[in-house]
Design a protein around this motif. Structure first.
Motif, PDB file in Angstrom:
ATOM      1  N   GLN A 119      -6.077  -0.818   2.066  1.00 53.47           N
ATOM      2  CA  GLN A 119      -5.922  -2.107   1.383  1.00 53.47           C
ATOM      3  C   GLN A 119      -7.131  -2.349   0.486  1.00 53.47           C
ATOM      4  O   GLN A 119      -8.263  -2.454   0.960  1.00 53.47           O
ATOM      5  N   PRO A 120      -6.923  -2.478  -0.826  1.00 56.59           N
ATOM      6  CA  PRO A 120      -8.086  -2.563  -1.731  1.00 56.59           C
ATOM      7  C   PRO A 120      -8.766  -3.924  -1.746  1.00 56.59           C
ATOM      8  O   PRO A 120      -9.943  -4.011  -2.118  1.00 56.59           O
TER       9      PRO A 120
ATOM     10  N   GLY B 147      -6.001   3.746  -6.153  1.00 59.77           N
ATOM     11  CA  GLY B 147      -4.871   3.182  -6.886  1.00 59.77           C
ATOM     12  C   GLY B 147      -5.064   3.093  -8.377  1.00 59.77           C
ATOM     13  O   GLY B 147      -4.345   2.322  -9.032  1.00 59.77           O
TER      14      GLY B 147
ATOM     15  N   LEU C 212      -1.399   3.769  -2.000  1.00 58.49           N
ATOM     16  CA  LEU C 212      -2.820   3.509  -1.769  1.00 58.49           C
ATOM     17  C   LEU C 212      -3.239   4.039  -0.402  1.00 58.49           C
ATOM     18  O   LEU C 212      -2.458   4.055   0.547  1.00 58.49           O
ATOM     19  N   THR C 213      -4.466   4.470  -0.298  1.00 60.06           N
ATOM     20  CA  THR C 213      -4.974   4.991   0.973  1.00 60.06           C
ATOM     21  C   THR C 213      -5.384   3.886   1.938  1.00 60.06           C
ATOM     22  O   THR C 213      -5.438   4.102   3.148  1.00 60.06           O
TER      23      THR C 213
ATOM     24  N   GLU D  71       0.830  -1.210   0.000  1.00 53.57           N
ATOM     25  CA  GLU D  71       0.000   0.000   0.000  1.00 53.57           C
ATOM     26  C   GLU D  71       0.860   1.254   0.000  1.00 53.57           C
ATOM     27  O   GLU D  71       0.564   2.228  -0.712  1.00 53.57           O
TER      28      GLU D  71
ATOM     29  N   ALA E 233      -9.672   2.455  -3.214  1.00 52.40           N
ATOM     30  CA  ALA E 233      -8.436   2.582  -2.443  1.00 52.40           C
ATOM     31  C   ALA E 233      -7.490   3.627  -2.998  1.00 52.40           C
ATOM     32  O   ALA E 233      -6.395   3.812  -2.440  1.00 52.40           O
TER      33      ALA E 233
ATOM     34  N   TYR F 253       2.673   1.653  -3.553  1.00 54.59           N
ATOM     35  CA  TYR F 253       1.814   2.120  -4.637  1.00 54.59           C
ATOM     36  C   TYR F 253       1.039   3.388  -4.275  1.00 54.59           C
ATOM     37  O   TYR F 253       0.246   3.865  -5.094  1.00 54.59           O
TER      38      TYR F 253
ATOM     39  N   LEU G  43      -9.808  -1.003  -6.732  1.00 55.03           N
ATOM     40  CA  LEU G  43      -8.612  -0.157  -6.787  1.00 55.03           C
ATOM     41  C   LEU G  43      -8.984   1.319  -6.742  1.00 55.03           C
ATOM     42  O   LEU G  43      -8.285   2.142  -6.137  1.00 55.03           O
TER      43      LEU G  43
END
Length: 447
Positions: A31-32, A238, A28-29, A23, A236, A26, A233
């Motif tokens: 966990q997708p 991404g 990401l805010t 996370e 999250a 990449y 995605l």
């Protein structure tokens, strides 16, 4: 996989380089593909949208009991949470996730989820020792207090296929609570397809007749898997930093068979493999690697196998007091002289070529022949015309000489016959003035 087919993802920050969690790498805010029932990640496929609409309409119409079935991992719990969230804050809800409870425990959990009591009250308060009738009276009083407020209550019984028939019949009694011709509580039975057979049993006939809506949840169609992955995605954050190759999404669809839970597990592990490779595009190779890791099959690291060692140990010393021991000693001495003791391993060449070993064996055979020939010579020299030459014994004992016979003592006549006496020769006298030696007659010319 060739390097030129990979797209390297720059880390979101320098700190992300040392963070093993994908996370952070990449950007990401969250966990997708977490295995949670967060309704924000709920994806409306054709089957999920139909089930969502059926349950939502039934609850808004205050129907007493509904049934939702589907295989494990199809997203039944997430769907129920999404429906409850859509009903708004004026709806009091309770979700029973543990089906292995007694009737009184189920009612206590319902009162707690409605917000009527706390966990501390259930452990030490007045309701800690209350029986089922007392709990039902408390629950009914609370439900009646919701009517003037325009609110209503919903109970979701998850994993209902594991509920005991007595608990299911008690839930039926809850749906019979009414006030001013309105239902006080609604129940959604949520479980696997085996629940359908349970409800057909004779003790649950009355409960089965109260079900007004029956909804079945199916797996995701394979062609909707890419959209499902992109949806999660996007939630999250991404969509710009990571994407799944179409072939990778197809591989996930085939491996998961359309079950959302399996899709989440595969995608989560594939992102972890992508973090290790530093790739921003998840390829089929990464998906296959993730599937093998989830199955517990990791790519083996080639390790050189240890070579087994063979020790050539010389045989035990033979017994020299026997004829067999003497023969064995002769053979062993010749063999060990050609092949000394050492450690060997499979695949390793011998220090001495096979030709030398073969010559050593010939030498051993020659030694046996020499010993046998010596015996025959000795027997021939010791024999007499009246005595036959003895035949050597068979086997290794032929290498041992027998005890020699005493030699015959010749008589004096035999000695004189074999060595006749020689007459002495007179010495020749030559006078000083006599003839020359050439004129002297030889002894044989004398008359």
């Amino acid at each position: 996989m060739p390097y030129y087919n990979r797209t390297v993802q720059p880390p979101a920050s320098l700190k992300a380089l040392g963070d093993p969690i994908y996370e952070a790498f990449y950007g990401l805010t969250e966990q997708p593909f977490a295995i949670t029932t967060d309704p924000r990640f709920f994806y409306l496929s054709a089957s999920h949208q139909r089930a969502f609409s059926e349950l939502l309409n039934g609850l808004r119409r205050r129907e007493s009991m509904m049934l939702l079935t589907g295989d494990s991992g199809t997203g039944k719990t997430t769907l129920c949470r999404a429906v409850l969230q859509t009903l708004g804050e004026r709806t009091f809800s309770a979700m029973i996730l543990n089906p292995y409870m007694a009737g009184a425990e189920v009612l206590r959990i319902v009162l707690r989820d409605f917000g009527l009591v706390s966990n501390e009250d259930l452990r030490r308060g007045a309701l800690a020792s209350a029986d089922v009738p007392q709990l039902l009276d408390t629950l009914e009083g609370f439900l009646k207090s919701l009517m003037p407020l325009g609110s209503h209550a919903v109970i979701v019984m998850d994993e209902a296929q594991s509920l005991a028939p007595a608990i299911l019949d008690q839930i039926r009694l809850l749906t019979a609570l009414e006030h001013n011709r309105q239902r006080l509580v609604q129940v959604v039975l949520c479980g696997q397809p085996g629940l359908l057979n349970t409800l057909k049993a004779e003790p649950l006939h009355a409960l089965n007749e109260r079900i007004t809506r029956r909804v079945e949840l199916s797996p995701l169609p394979l062609d909707e898997i890419p959209a499902y992955i992109e949806h999660r995605l996007g939630v999250a954050g991404g969509l710009e930093s990571i994407r799944f190759d179409p072939a990778a999404a197809l591989a996930i669809a085939e491996l998961s068979r359309g079950l959302p839970r399996r899709v989440n597990v595969l995608c989560d592990r594939a992102l972890q493999e992508g973090r290790i490779e530093g790739a921003s595009v998840i390829t089929p190779d990464l998906v296959k690697r993730a599937a093998r890791a989830l199955a517990g099959v990791h790519d083996p690291t080639p390790v050189a196998p240890s070579e087994p060692v063979i020790r050539v140990v010389p045989p035990a010393a033979p017994d020299l007091t026997t004829s067999d021991g003497l023969a064995e000693a002769a053979m062993t001495e010749a063999t060990l002289a050609a092949a000394p003791t050492r450690e060997l391993s499979f695949g390793q060449a011998l220090e001495k070529p096979p030709s030398k070993i073969f010559r050593a064996m010939l030498a051993a055979v020659a030694a046996v022949a020499v010993v046998g020939g010596s015996y025959w010579m000795y027997a021939w020299s010791a024999g007499t015309p009246d005595t036959a030459v003895p035949s050597p014994p068979a086997g290794p004992a032929s290498l041992v000489k027998p005890a020699p016979k005493p030699l015959p003592v010749p008589t004096e006549d035999q000695i004189n016959a074999m060595f006749p006496p020689v007459a002495p020769r007179p010495a020749a006298v030559t006078p000083l003035d006599g003839p020359t030696p050439s004129s002297v007659d030889a002894p044989g010319d004398r008359n």
